[in-house]
Design a protein around this motif. Structure first.
Motif, mmCIF file in Angstrom:
data_model
loop_
_atom_site.group_PDB
_atom_site.id
_atom_site.type_symbol
_atom_site.label_atom_id
_atom_site.label_comp_id
_atom_site.label_asym_id
_atom_site.label_seq_id
_atom_site.Cartn_x
_atom_site.Cartn_y
_atom_site.Cartn_z
ATOM 1 N N UNK A 1 -1.868 -0.717 -12.947
ATOM 2 C CA UNK A 1 -1.034 0.013 -14.432
ATOM 3 C C UNK A 1 0.000 0.752 -13.862
ATOM 4 N N UNK A 2 0.743 1.018 -12.993
ATOM 5 C CA UNK A 2 1.283 1.331 -12.289
ATOM 6 C C UNK A 2 3.199 1.438 -12.425
ATOM 7 N N UNK A 3 4.473 2.312 -13.147
ATOM 8 C CA UNK A 3 5.366 1.407 -13.221
ATOM 9 C C UNK A 3 6.567 0.370 -12.369
ATOM 10 N N UNK A 4 6.873 -0.787 -13.327
ATOM 11 C CA UNK A 4 7.303 -1.668 -12.568
ATOM 12 C C UNK A 4 8.352 -1.325 -12.359
ATOM 13 N N UNK A 5 9.242 -0.571 -12.359
ATOM 14 C CA UNK A 5 10.526 -0.063 -12.299
ATOM 15 C C UNK A 5 10.724 0.314 -10.752
ATOM 16 N N UNK A 6 9.515 1.476 -10.321
ATOM 17 C CA UNK A 6 9.451 1.493 -9.276
ATOM 18 C C UNK A 6 9.429 0.523 -7.973
ATOM 19 N N UNK A 7 9.758 -1.171 -8.126
ATOM 20 C CA UNK A 7 10.105 -1.955 -7.159
ATOM 21 C C UNK A 7 11.825 -1.630 -6.862
ATOM 22 N N UNK A 8 12.217 -1.920 -8.606
ATOM 23 C CA UNK A 8 13.335 -1.347 -7.917
ATOM 24 C C UNK A 8 14.219 -1.185 -8.177
ATOM 25 N N UNK B 1 0.971 -1.072 -0.074
ATOM 26 C CA UNK B 1 0.344 -0.045 0.447
ATOM 27 C C UNK B 1 0.417 1.179 -0.170
ATOM 28 N N UNK B 2 1.923 1.605 1.097
ATOM 29 C CA UNK B 2 2.129 2.502 1.156
ATOM 30 C C UNK B 2 3.478 2.389 0.173
ATOM 31 N N UNK B 3 4.241 1.223 -0.983
ATOM 32 C CA UNK B 3 4.912 1.525 -2.122
ATOM 33 C C UNK B 3 4.444 1.779 -3.434
ATOM 34 N N UNK B 4 3.737 1.954 -2.710
ATOM 35 C CA UNK B 4 2.446 1.681 -4.082
ATOM 36 C C UNK B 4 2.346 3.546 -4.035
ATOM 37 N N UNK B 5 1.822 4.160 -3.283
ATOM 38 C CA UNK B 5 1.541 5.581 -2.564
ATOM 39 C C UNK B 5 3.155 6.209 -4.144
ATOM 40 N N UNK B 6 4.056 5.621 -3.101
ATOM 41 C CA UNK B 6 5.484 5.784 -3.225
ATOM 42 C C UNK B 6 5.472 6.839 -4.783
ATOM 43 N N UNK B 7 5.669 5.245 -5.392
ATOM 44 C CA UNK B 7 5.776 4.782 -6.920
ATOM 45 C C UNK B 7 4.414 6.154 -7.884
ATOM 46 N N UNK B 8 3.434 5.318 -7.346
ATOM 47 C CA UNK B 8 2.498 6.381 -8.154
ATOM 48 C C UNK B 8 3.329 7.940 -7.513
ATOM 49 N N UNK B 9 2.948 8.518 -6.446
ATOM 50 C CA UNK B 9 3.540 9.914 -6.061
ATOM 51 C C UNK B 9 5.065 10.267 -7.130
ATOM 52 N N UNK B 10 5.805 9.119 -6.930
ATOM 53 C CA UNK B 10 7.505 9.290 -7.968
ATOM 54 C C UNK B 10 7.642 9.550 -8.680
ATOM 55 N N UNK B 11 6.376 9.174 -10.051
ATOM 56 C CA UNK B 11 6.355 8.878 -11.252
ATOM 57 C C UNK B 11 5.210 9.969 -11.506
ATOM 58 N N UNK B 12 4.807 10.560 -10.538
ATOM 59 C CA UNK B 12 3.440 11.929 -11.312
ATOM 60 C C UNK B 12 2.040 10.873 -11.676
ATOM 61 N N UNK B 13 2.196 10.208 -11.162
ATOM 62 C CA UNK B 13 0.759 9.039 -11.467
ATOM 63 C C UNK B 13 -0.066 9.162 -10.633
ATOM 64 N N UNK B 14 -1.258 10.041 -10.750
ATOM 65 C CA UNK B 14 -2.229 9.794 -9.791
ATOM 66 C C UNK B 14 -3.197 8.807 -9.267
ATOM 67 N N UNK B 15 -3.551 8.277 -8.331
ATOM 68 C CA UNK B 15 -4.269 7.175 -8.253
ATOM 69 C C UNK B 15 -5.226 7.628 -7.667
ATOM 70 N N UNK B 16 -6.462 7.116 -8.507
ATOM 71 C CA UNK B 16 -7.633 7.513 -8.435
ATOM 72 C C UNK B 16 -8.733 6.657 -7.108
ATOM 73 N N UNK B 17 -9.446 6.533 -6.794
ATOM 74 C CA UNK B 17 -10.189 6.582 -5.730
ATOM 75 C C UNK B 17 -10.765 4.513 -5.379
ATOM 76 N N UNK B 18 -10.982 4.331 -6.787
ATOM 77 C CA UNK B 18 -11.044 2.880 -6.815
ATOM 78 C C UNK B 18 -9.667 2.071 -7.088
ATOM 79 N N UNK B 19 -8.165 2.798 -7.475
ATOM 80 C CA UNK B 19 -7.281 2.654 -7.290
ATOM 81 C C UNK B 19 -7.173 2.129 -6.018
ATOM 82 N N UNK B 20 -7.331 2.989 -5.100
ATOM 83 C CA UNK B 20 -7.300 2.036 -3.447
ATOM 84 C C UNK B 20 -8.320 1.690 -3.240
#
Length: 483
Positions: A385-392, A334-353
């Protein structure tokens, strides 16, 4: 025939300075001190090498007994569960409470992630992202349920400097599926399966004896594991991901110190006694970073310390060790997904949560027998649908956050069996609340094959809190509930 408990001096059982839990604390302190000394000695020194060998050897010894423990314990517990009315409902409620605590954990993770926003203004260099190498998927999870051989054995091979090295490992989820199938089959076969059941009970008794010898080495193993971690990682490894690590540990602390106590209180269970009895499990999970490696200790602590009947504990704990991961499968993604979305500038919608909640609650089993939290994160990011590069990007602090994640994982794996046993009236609450009944070597001498699955309050009368299936009709109803 009931065995008589060996006489154990009262001071020996209650001394807070010499008990098993205290010994583990001493191991933690010694590990920190030796780790700090090793860190000052520089890289590749003899002290860090010795600490690493001690720690890895201890975890290896624990993992060595996992296959025979899972198989014999689950087969035996399935057969013994016919003594409890509504065993299928017991198993179902276990899964429900897995989901309840996982939902609470992922909501905490989302809340902390939104509040801290660890990806905002991060100085992490995208070019430093490491190769993940493995991606979680729903198809891989479904395939992992199907055993490829009777032992649930897998072999991983890798090429290094022109030489191929192969390492065998066991897929515990497959072993669990096989064991449940054989346990149900043995119960339905009836009298002809009695030698098979007796063999499993005999092997289980021997495995548990050897297991206790290994568990007694926990203080030494703890010192080695934590010493190596302190010397290797330290605070320098945090770097630009310090805010992310901070958010993870805030989320873990809230679940461990707020959510779990609330769940215990709601179910009328003593919070302090729970954490006191489960301390060896939490601390070993923290330093070993392995739910599987900690599982043998968890099984024994849940049975001996929390008063959960062996028949149920032997089923619920292995199931939890493969599918119940509040740290790895709820808070972290949960926290990592929010980190990746913020880092790459991809906003998350309510349905994403909502998707994060769904994947965390339903998809945690997809990490079973694999690389745990990293696979779970790739599954979450691919679903969103967030970049998997964020995992690295996050692999640099993986060992640091994994210690806290695993501590929460194993604590939750002990919590749920206690909750369900209490709600079904089969928990020995006297064992949980007693200051005299501790998770200590003296308990090993007090084992009784005839009474170990009955609540202590009822051993004197020979009755159980739930109807015992002595009639053929009740046994048939139980068998049909598993059919």
């Amino acid at each position: 025939m009931t065995q008589t408990k060996a006489h154990v001096p009262q001071a020996s059982r209650n001394n807070p300075f010499t008990g098993f839990g205290a010994q583990v604390i001493y191991g933690l302190i010694i590990g920190v001190v030796l780790g700090l000394v090793g860190a000052r000695m520089g890289e590749g020194n003899w002290l860090v090498t010795i600490l690493s060998q001690i720690g890895s050897t201890y975890v290896t010894l624990l993992k060595l007994l996992i296959p025979p423990l899972v198989v014999t314990a689950v087969v035996t517990s399935i057969v013994q569960l016919r003594q409890v009315q509504g065993a299928a409902r017991l198993a179902g409620n276990t899964l429900i409470w897995f989901a309840i605590t996982a939902t609470a954990s992922v909501l905490v993770g989302i809340s902390v992630g939104l509040l801290v926003d660890p990806g905002a203004n991060s100085s992490v260099d995208p070019n430093t992202a490491k190769d993940v190498g493995y991606v979680g998927s729903w198809a891989a999870f479904l395939q992992s349920l199907l055993p490829t051989n009777i032992l649930g054995l897998e072999v991983s091979a890798k090429l290094s400097d022109g030489a191929v090295s192969a390492a065998p490992n066991f897929n515990v989820l497959q072993l669990l599926v096989l064991s449940i199938a054989f346990g149900i089959a043995a119960m339905k076969v009836g009298k002809k399966a009695e030698p098979f059941i007796a063999l499993n009970e005999s092997i289980l008794a021997v495995v548990q004896k050897v297991l206790w010898w290994i568990i007694r080495l926990a203080p030494i193993g703890t010192a080695g594991l934590l010493g190596k971690a302190v010397a290797t990682y330290g605070f320098d490894a945090l770097g630009s991901l310090g805010k992310f690590v901070f958010a993870i540990y805030i989320g873990l602390a809230i679940v461990l110190l707020v959510i779990y106590p609330i769940v215990l209180k709601v179910n009328g269970l003593p919070v302090v006694h729970f954490y006191k009895k489960i301390w060896p499990v939490t601390s070993l999970g923290f330093v070993s970073r392995s739910s599987m490696g900690t599982m043998p200790v968890t099984v024994r602590a849940v049975e001996k310390g929390l008063g959960v009947p062996r028949a149920y504990a032997s089923f619920a704990v292995p199931l939890g060790a493969t599918t119940k991961m509040d740290g790895c499968a709820a808070i972290y993604p949960a926290i990592a997904a929010i980190f990746v979305s913020s880092f790459y500038g991809i906003p998350l919608e309510f349905t994403d949560y909502l998707l994060i909640v769904f994947v965390s609650v339903i998809g945690s089993a997809a990490t079973a027998g694999t690389t745990g939290a990293t696979v779970m994160l790739t599954l979450t990011l691919s679903t969103l649908g967030l970049p998997l590069d964020g995992v690295g990007l996050l692999l640099a602090v993986e060992p640091i956050v994994d210690m806290g994640r695993t501590a929460v994982n194993v604590t939750g794996q002990a919590l749920v069996p206690l909750i369900v046993a209490k709600r079904h009236g089969i928990a020995d609450l006297a064992t949980l609340a007693s200051e005299n009944t501790v998770y200590a070597p003296e308990d090993d001498a007090a084992d009784s094959a005839d009474t170990t699955d009955l609540p202590a309050a009822n051993k004197a009368t020979g009755t159980t809190q739930t109807p015992v299936g002595k009639t053929r009709r009740e046994e048939t109803e139980f068998e049909e509930s598993w059919a």
